[in-house]
Design an enzyme around this catalytic site. Structure first.
Site, short mmCIF file in Angstrom:
data_model
loop_
_atom_site.label_atom_id
_atom_site.label_comp_id
_atom_site.label_asym_id
_atom_site.label_seq_id
_atom_site.Cartn_x
_atom_site.Cartn_y
_atom_site.Cartn_z
N ASP A 35 15.63 100.26 -41.26
CA ASP A 35 16.01 99.14 -40.40
C ASP A 35 16.58 98.00 -41.24
O ASP A 35 16.33 97.92 -42.46
CB ASP A 35 14.76 98.59 -39.68
CG ASP A 35 14.38 99.43 -38.47
OD1 ASP A 35 15.10 100.40 -38.16
OD2 ASP A 35 13.35 99.11 -37.84
N LYS A 56 19.37 98.10 -36.46
CA LYS A 56 19.84 97.60 -35.17
C LYS A 56 19.28 96.19 -35.05
O LYS A 56 18.18 95.98 -34.62
CB LYS A 56 19.31 98.46 -34.03
CG LYS A 56 19.88 99.85 -34.06
CD LYS A 56 19.54 100.60 -32.82
CE LYS A 56 18.08 100.91 -32.73
NZ LYS A 56 17.58 101.87 -33.67
N MET A 169 10.36 90.46 -29.10
CA MET A 169 11.78 90.23 -28.74
C MET A 169 11.90 89.28 -27.55
O MET A 169 12.69 89.52 -26.63
CB MET A 169 12.46 91.58 -28.43
CG MET A 169 12.54 92.49 -29.63
SD MET A 169 13.17 94.13 -29.20
CE MET A 169 11.69 94.95 -28.68
C1 LIG Z 1 12.43 96.00 -32.34
S1 LIG Z 1 10.87 95.17 -32.36
C2 LIG Z 1 10.02 96.17 -33.50
C3 LIG Z 1 8.53 95.99 -33.47
C4 LIG Z 1 7.83 96.79 -34.54
N1 LIG Z 1 7.94 98.21 -34.28
C5 LIG Z 1 6.36 96.41 -34.69
O1 LIG Z 1 5.50 97.27 -34.45
O2 LIG Z 1 6.09 95.26 -35.07
C6 LIG Z 1 11.25 93.72 -33.28
C7 LIG Z 1 10.38 92.55 -32.85
O3 LIG Z 1 9.11 92.64 -33.47
C8 LIG Z 1 8.60 91.35 -33.71
N2 LIG Z 1 8.38 91.18 -35.15
C9 LIG Z 1 8.70 92.05 -36.13
N3 LIG Z 1 8.29 91.59 -37.33
C10 LIG Z 1 7.70 90.41 -37.11
C11 LIG Z 1 7.07 89.44 -37.95
N4 LIG Z 1 6.95 89.63 -39.28
N5 LIG Z 1 6.56 88.33 -37.39
C12 LIG Z 1 6.64 88.14 -36.05
N6 LIG Z 1 7.23 89.02 -35.21
C13 LIG Z 1 7.75 90.13 -35.72
C14 LIG Z 1 9.64 90.36 -33.15
O4 LIG Z 1 9.30 90.09 -31.82
C15 LIG Z 1 10.89 91.18 -33.24
O5 LIG Z 1 11.88 90.71 -32.33
#
Ligand SMILES: C[S@@+](CC[C@H](N)C(=O)[O-])C[C@H]1O[C@@H](n2cnc3c(N)ncnc32)[C@H](O)[C@@H]1O
Length: 252
Positions: A35, A56, A169
């Site tokens: 990613d 993405k 998101m």
């Molecule tokens: C496509 S989703 C993927 C989620 C991922 N699979 C997970 O389990 O955290 C991406 C979203 O995860 C959240 N996200 C990912 N990393 C983050 C972080 N370090 N702090 C806060 N939110 C995070 C945000 O809402 C972001 O828009």
């Protein structure tokens, strides 16, 4: 030769939150499709494998999912250990289902290595449990983001019914999230916290549901989760209504 495709959870950002299994698979990988937001410290765990970004990232260049599926299958025909490295946990809002079904149909072996999802990393940063005896017995992970052609989802009703909810998101569309949650019956005074960059020197904005667009507007643009529930009332009561950089990740 047919290799195995490993869907590996890279966790929320801090490299030392990877599982031992993830570290081992990355060290053995022949090729790694990753990613966009995977930090350099995590990519550095790839010992010999070729690194290929297929990120993405919302609003930016994206590699179509069908193309990723095909590249994974092609790689599994050439290499023994193929890794698809995803942020957080692969099984939550990570398109893992599409990849697993495609590869399984191609008779390619798939294994999943879990990772720490953003909601859990954010809870650790805040030091506030998602569940709490007598206060919160149900937890919902949801997203307002709709994939093209997806059937409508009752995400707002699920959030309104839960004691604690974590929205992925969602910070970028705070106004429509607020409208949907109010329409689903959540009171405007419901405690809300936005945690940005969980596990890697996170920032917190806390207030009420009615404040959501204003809180989200203070974001520095990093990945963020919106956390909703009475368990966050203590933050609201404290002086933390402004973005409040706090101590960095627990790993320090
Ligand atoms: C496509 S989703 C993927 C989620 C991922 N699979 C997970 O389990 O955290 C991406 C979203 O995860 C959240 N996200 C990912 N990393 C983050 C972080 N370090 N702090 C806060 N939110 C995070 C945000 O809402 C972001 O828009």
């Amino acid at each position: 030769m047919k290799g195995t495709v490993y869907l590996v959870g890279a966790g929320p950002g801090a490299a030392d939150l990877l599982t031992l299994r993830a570290v081992r698979v990355l060290a053995e990988a022949d090729i790694v499709f990753h990613d966009a937001l995977i930090p350099a410290e995590v990519l550095a765990l790839v010992a010999k494998g070729k690194l290929l970004p297929v990120g993405k990232r919302s609003g930016r260049h994206s590699t179509a999912q069908t193309f990723i599926n095909k590249r994974l299958a092609d790689a599994a025909r050439r290499y023994r250990v193929v890794v698809r490295l995803k942020g957080g946990d692969p099984m939550l809002f990570g398109r893992a289902h599409e990849e697993i079904s495609y590869l399984t149909r191609q008779r390619i072996e798939v294994r999943v290595v879990p990772g720490v999802t953003a909601a859990l990393a954010a809870s650790a940063d805040l030091g506030i449990s998602l569940s709490q005896r007598g206060v919160a017995r149900s937890v919902v992970f949801a997203t307002p983001r709709e994939a093209e052609g997806a059937r409508p989802s009752n995400w707002a009703a699920a959030v309104a019914a839960a004691d604690t909810a974590v929205l992925y998101m969602a910070a970028g569309e705070a106004r429509s999230v607020l409208d949907a949650l109010l329409a689903a019956g959540l009171p405007p005074g419901k405690p809300v916290a936005i945690v940005e960059n969980a596990s890697v020197g996170y920032a917190l904005a806390a207030g009420t549901l009615a404040d959501l667009p204003a809180l989200a507007a203070r974001s520095a643009g990093g990945p963020a989760v919106v956390m909703i529930g009475d368990v966050y009332a203590a933050l609201q009561a404290s002086a933390s209504r402004d973005l409040l950089p706090r101590l960095t990740s627990q790993s320090a």
